[in-house]
Write an enzyme that holds these catalytic residues in place. Sequence first.
Site, PDB file in Angstrom:
ATOM      1  N   ASP A  52       0.839  -1.197   0.000  1.00  0.00           N
ATOM      2  CA  ASP A  52       0.000   0.000   0.000  1.00  0.00           C
ATOM      3  C   ASP A  52       0.878   1.254   0.000  1.00  0.00           C
ATOM      4  O   ASP A  52       0.686   2.175  -0.803  1.00  0.00           O
ATOM      5  CB  ASP A  52      -0.909  -0.041   1.240  1.00  0.00           C
ATOM      6  CG  ASP A  52      -1.608   1.278   1.509  1.00  0.00           C
ATOM      7  OD1 ASP A  52      -2.299   1.776   0.614  1.00  0.00           O
ATOM      8  OD2 ASP A  52      -1.471   1.812   2.632  1.00  0.00           O
ATOM      9  N   GLU A 124      -1.884  -4.945  -3.809  1.00  0.00           N
ATOM     10  CA  GLU A 124      -0.948  -4.285  -2.890  1.00  0.00           C
ATOM     11  C   GLU A 124       0.055  -5.295  -2.335  1.00  0.00           C
ATOM     12  O   GLU A 124       1.263  -5.018  -2.244  1.00  0.00           O
ATOM     13  CB  GLU A 124      -1.717  -3.588  -1.762  1.00  0.00           C
ATOM     14  CG  GLU A 124      -2.523  -2.395  -2.282  1.00  0.00           C
ATOM     15  CD  GLU A 124      -3.417  -1.751  -1.243  1.00  0.00           C
ATOM     16  OE1 GLU A 124      -3.811  -0.588  -1.450  1.00  0.00           O
ATOM     17  OE2 GLU A 124      -3.746  -2.408  -0.229  1.00  0.00           O
TER      18      GLU A 124
END
Lengths: 236, 236
Positions: A52, A124
């Site tokens: 992320d 992610e």
Amino acid sequence: MFTELQKSLASRYQIHFNDVELLAEALTQANYINEHPDYQGHDYQRLEFLGDAVMQQSTAVYLFKRYPDWDEGQLTELRIAMVQTRSFAALSRELHLDQYILLGRGEELSGARQRDSLLEDIWEAFIGALYLDQGQTVVMDFLEKIMFAKIDEGFYDQFVDYKSKLQEWLQKSGAVTIQYVRLAEEPLANNDQLFVVEVMVNDQVLAKGSGKSTKAAEKEAAKKAYQHLMAKGHDN
Amino acid sequence: MFTELQKSLASRYQIHFNDVELLAEALTQANYINEHPDYQGHDYQRLEFLGDAVMQQSTAVYLFKRYPDWDEGQLTELRIAMVQTRSFAALSRELHLDQYILLGRGEELSGARQRDSLLEDIWEAFIGALYLDQGQTVVMDFLEKIMFAKIDEGFYDQFVDYKSKLQEWLQKSGAVTIQYVRLAEEPLANNDQLFVVEVMVNDQVLAKGSGKSTKAAEKEAAKKAYQHLMAKGHDN
């Protein structure tokens, strides 16, 4: 199974992923591990935490360098359109990551494998694993190819409501009349039609747009008008 | 003025900042430019956009590698305590960046130079500039020295309410009785006193803590108990 993905990454993207266990971790959902007590690996959540942040920085660095004349509002706007659930889910699908996820039984039955929120997490986690395995430069080159190039294809426009943005901006200091006027309709080779539209504010033409539907043409006109106004600076 | 900061960065942190204009940009507030139409530089907002993302990734990478046994919840919790206004404002002050900001007149008069929200922006912009001027590795080494080392000094504990966290966690599956019991009070050399406290849940001792006030001792006991419970896994 993950060696198959390893091969596909090598042939499609020239990425030679070294640590296949790391690749497996990025694609293992927590309930799969609960249901397989003998499974030795970890689930993807730590890698998702890492990936992320890597996605945020990579995108920010790219946009900062590519658009030296944009202010932070414009940069933030495009970044938000790029770094979000549907965009990441589309990338997971493009790499066929969905086919490789080790999923809990309940999640499988409820259709989670095709759910955007899972595919976002998986993207992610995959980027977190790629960062650890290959480093920042490879991640950046890969994202330029697979993700940032989509800016020029207008891919992220679908996540931005330019008609609303234009209206909001134009009406900051009071009501104005915004009109979309259809100018022409031209037949295209494959039975499609090309619509041409112009957007006007208080009888002044701001921009023209074209597309295969009125809606698409209006959106393009709004985008051009909005970006033109932004480029002129923020005085209204 | 900015060459003075350049020298101070070199002597205090062995950072040899090349582009003094970039350093100036990181420390220039928008209204200063409005008030000085002849000023050639830019304000800090684009660099803040960049530095915000660099701070997120640098901190995530550091925590991910340093705490291989932590789950994403624990990593996120510490990152939130680290990557926030008061923490960044403290770093700006530590580098005396507040003294160098080119500030609009109105902001100066209203005391913005010492406002945490401005000093947070300035920290992010400074890190954005450092990233461009020196690259990721220098940023990471610098943050390890000036910021991540503070984890071991307990600096970020002030931003975490461990008593609330412990209570919340213990009461997830229903009410329990949590008690903080003062065990001892020992005089210290410099007229201070050392308080020792233990935290109990349903008459079972969870952890002991000590500190120069009952409050500090309770907080330490709660932190130890909470971290111990977290390390045992998330089953309640």
